[in-house]
Motif scaffolding. Structure first.
Motif, PDB file in Angstrom:
ATOM      1  N   ILE A  76       6.007  -9.310  -3.744  1.00 47.94           N
ATOM      2  CA  ILE A  76       4.878  -8.373  -3.747  1.00 47.94           C
ATOM      3  C   ILE A  76       5.338  -7.045  -4.356  1.00 47.94           C
ATOM      4  CG2 ILE A  76       3.160  -7.152  -2.362  1.00 47.94           C
ATOM      5  CD1 ILE A  76       3.624  -9.314  -0.165  1.00 47.94           C
ATOM      6  N   PRO A  77       4.678  -6.582  -5.422  1.00 49.97           N
ATOM      7  CA  PRO A  77       5.065  -5.298  -6.018  1.00 49.97           C
ATOM      8  C   PRO A  77       4.810  -4.150  -5.038  1.00 49.97           C
ATOM      9  CG  PRO A  77       3.555  -6.493  -7.464  1.00 49.97           C
ATOM     10  CD  PRO A  77       3.592  -7.221  -6.158  1.00 49.97           C
ATOM     11  N   ILE A  78       5.733  -3.199  -5.013  1.00 49.46           N
ATOM     12  CA  ILE A  78       5.625  -2.017  -4.163  1.00 49.46           C
ATOM     13  C   ILE A  78       5.649  -0.779  -5.041  1.00 49.46           C
ATOM     14  CG2 ILE A  78       6.678  -0.653  -2.316  1.00 49.46           C
ATOM     15  CD1 ILE A  78       8.088  -3.234  -1.379  1.00 49.46           C
ATOM     16  N   CYS A  98      11.461  -0.722  -4.316  1.00 47.58           N
ATOM     17  CA  CYS A  98      10.140  -0.442  -4.905  1.00 47.58           C
ATOM     18  C   CYS A  98      10.151  -0.778  -6.391  1.00 47.58           C
ATOM     19  CB  CYS A  98       9.767   1.024  -4.695  1.00 47.58           C
ATOM     20  SG  CYS A  98       9.628   1.467  -2.957  1.00 47.58           S
ATOM     21  N   ASN A  99       9.012  -1.232  -6.889  1.00 41.38           N
ATOM     22  CA  ASN A  99       8.893  -1.571  -8.299  1.00 41.38           C
ATOM     23  C   ASN A  99       8.485  -0.386  -9.155  1.00 41.38           C
ATOM     24  OD1 ASN A  99       8.005  -3.986  -6.512  1.00 41.38           O
ATOM     25  ND2 ASN A  99       8.830  -4.885  -8.369  1.00 41.38           N
ATOM     26  N   ASP A 100       7.838   0.594  -8.521  1.00 37.65           N
ATOM     27  CA  ASP A 100       7.364   1.772  -9.231  1.00 37.65           C
ATOM     28  C   ASP A 100       7.338   2.931  -8.251  1.00 37.65           C
ATOM     29  OD1 ASP A 100       6.414   3.333 -11.334  1.00 37.65           O
ATOM     30  OD2 ASP A 100       4.704   2.039 -11.775  1.00 37.65           O
ATOM     31  N   TYR A 101       7.042   4.116  -8.764  1.00 43.27           N
ATOM     32  CA  TYR A 101       7.157   5.357  -8.001  1.00 43.27           C
ATOM     33  C   TYR A 101       6.024   6.275  -8.414  1.00 43.27           C
ATOM     34  CZ  TYR A 101       9.284  10.009  -7.196  1.00 43.27           C
ATOM     35  OH  TYR A 101       9.542  11.299  -6.833  1.00 43.27           O
ATOM     36  N   HIS A 102       5.354   6.902  -7.443  1.00 41.49           N
ATOM     37  CA  HIS A 102       4.283   7.851  -7.740  1.00 41.49           C
ATOM     38  C   HIS A 102       4.450   9.073  -6.842  1.00 41.49           C
ATOM     39  CE1 HIS A 102       0.315   8.835  -9.434  1.00 41.49           C
ATOM     40  NE2 HIS A 102       0.203   9.540  -8.335  1.00 41.49           N
ATOM     41  N   PRO A 103       4.766  10.224  -7.435  1.00 47.88           N
ATOM     42  CA  PRO A 103       4.938  11.425  -6.620  1.00 47.88           C
ATOM     43  C   PRO A 103       3.594  11.977  -6.144  1.00 47.88           C
ATOM     44  CG  PRO A 103       5.216  11.973  -8.936  1.00 47.88           C
ATOM     45  CD  PRO A 103       5.030  10.483  -8.862  1.00 47.88           C
ATOM     46  N   LYS A 104       3.608  12.582  -4.958  1.00 48.01           N
ATOM     47  CA  LYS A 104       2.432  13.279  -4.451  1.00 48.01           C
ATOM     48  C   LYS A 104       2.506  14.723  -4.943  1.00 48.01           C
ATOM     49  CE  LYS A 104       2.131  10.545  -0.214  1.00 48.01           C
ATOM     50  NZ  LYS A 104       2.314  10.605   1.242  1.00 48.01           N
ATOM     51  N   PRO A 105       1.379  15.392  -5.146  1.00 41.06           N
ATOM     52  CA  PRO A 105       0.030  14.901  -4.883  1.00 41.06           C
ATOM     53  C   PRO A 105      -0.357  13.780  -5.843  1.00 41.06           C
ATOM     54  CG  PRO A 105      -0.069  17.044  -5.961  1.00 41.06           C
ATOM     55  CD  PRO A 105       1.383  16.762  -5.677  1.00 41.06           C
ATOM     56  N   VAL A 106      -1.221  12.912  -5.345  1.00 41.25           N
ATOM     57  CA  VAL A 106      -1.608  11.713  -6.093  1.00 41.25           C
ATOM     58  C   VAL A 106      -2.466  12.078  -7.305  1.00 41.25           C
ATOM     59  CG1 VAL A 106      -2.932   9.566  -5.963  1.00 41.25           C
ATOM     60  CG2 VAL A 106      -1.468  10.247  -4.052  1.00 41.25           C
ATOM     61  N   ASP A 107      -2.057  11.574  -8.460  1.00 43.77           N
ATOM     62  CA  ASP A 107      -2.863  11.626  -9.682  1.00 43.77           C
ATOM     63  C   ASP A 107      -3.565  10.273  -9.730  1.00 43.77           C
ATOM     64  OD1 ASP A 107      -3.796  11.219 -12.298  1.00 43.77           O
ATOM     65  OD2 ASP A 107      -2.110  12.285 -13.211  1.00 43.77           O
ATOM     66  N   PHE A 108      -4.838  10.235  -9.306  1.00 46.06           N
ATOM     67  CA  PHE A 108      -5.513   8.960  -9.094  1.00 46.06           C
ATOM     68  C   PHE A 108      -5.590   8.112 -10.358  1.00 46.06           C
ATOM     69  CE2 PHE A 108      -9.155   6.137  -8.259  1.00 46.06           C
ATOM     70  CZ  PHE A 108      -8.659   5.492  -7.139  1.00 46.06           C
TER      71      PHE A 108
END
Length: 127
Positions: A76-78, A98-108
């Motif tokens: 399952i990708p994380i 984790c397969n990818d990374y997204h910093p907060k604040p979220v850029d939808f």
């Protein structure tokens, strides 16, 4: 319909993300701590997991390691969601599984692109 497990303990973030993802056609399952996230991943079998890294009970780093070590959840990708946006934090998330990374604040819109890349052809059309 692609199924997303959102593991997030801050109500304003999970409320915002779950509503917007549902409007885009995703089926969203919520968990509010890392332990519940691991359990939901095993029972609900999501297509992708959005995982906050600073969680109660079991942090996201540990939850990612547990998920990637389980034969039933390792595929399952994380996507890590974190306020840790310093140099090296992306690498730390990837090393945790984790397969990818997204910093907060979220850029939808960027997050949608990452989700669509992880989910593949079953992603709903982005309107």
């Amino acid at each position: 319909m692609a199924k997303i497990l959102l593991v997030e303990d801050h109500e304003e973030i999970w409320d915002f993300l779950s509503r917007r993802l549902k409007r885009r056609g995703y089926d969203v399952i919520l968990a509010h701590d890392g332990e519940a996230g691991v359990q939901q991943a095993r029972t609900a079998r999501p297509d992708v997991i959005l995982l906050d890294m600073n969680l109660p009970i079991l942090d996201g780093w540990s939850a990612a390691r547990v998920l990637k070590s389980g034969s039933d959840t390792q595929g399952i990708p994380i996507i890590a969601l974190t306020a840790h946006a310093m140099s090296g934090d992306r690498d730390k998330a990837i090393q945790a599984g984790c397969n990818d990374y997204h910093p907060k604040p979220v850029d939808f819109s960027k997050l949608l692109t990452q989700i669509n890349a992880a989910v593949g052809p079953q992603a709903p059309a982005v309107a």
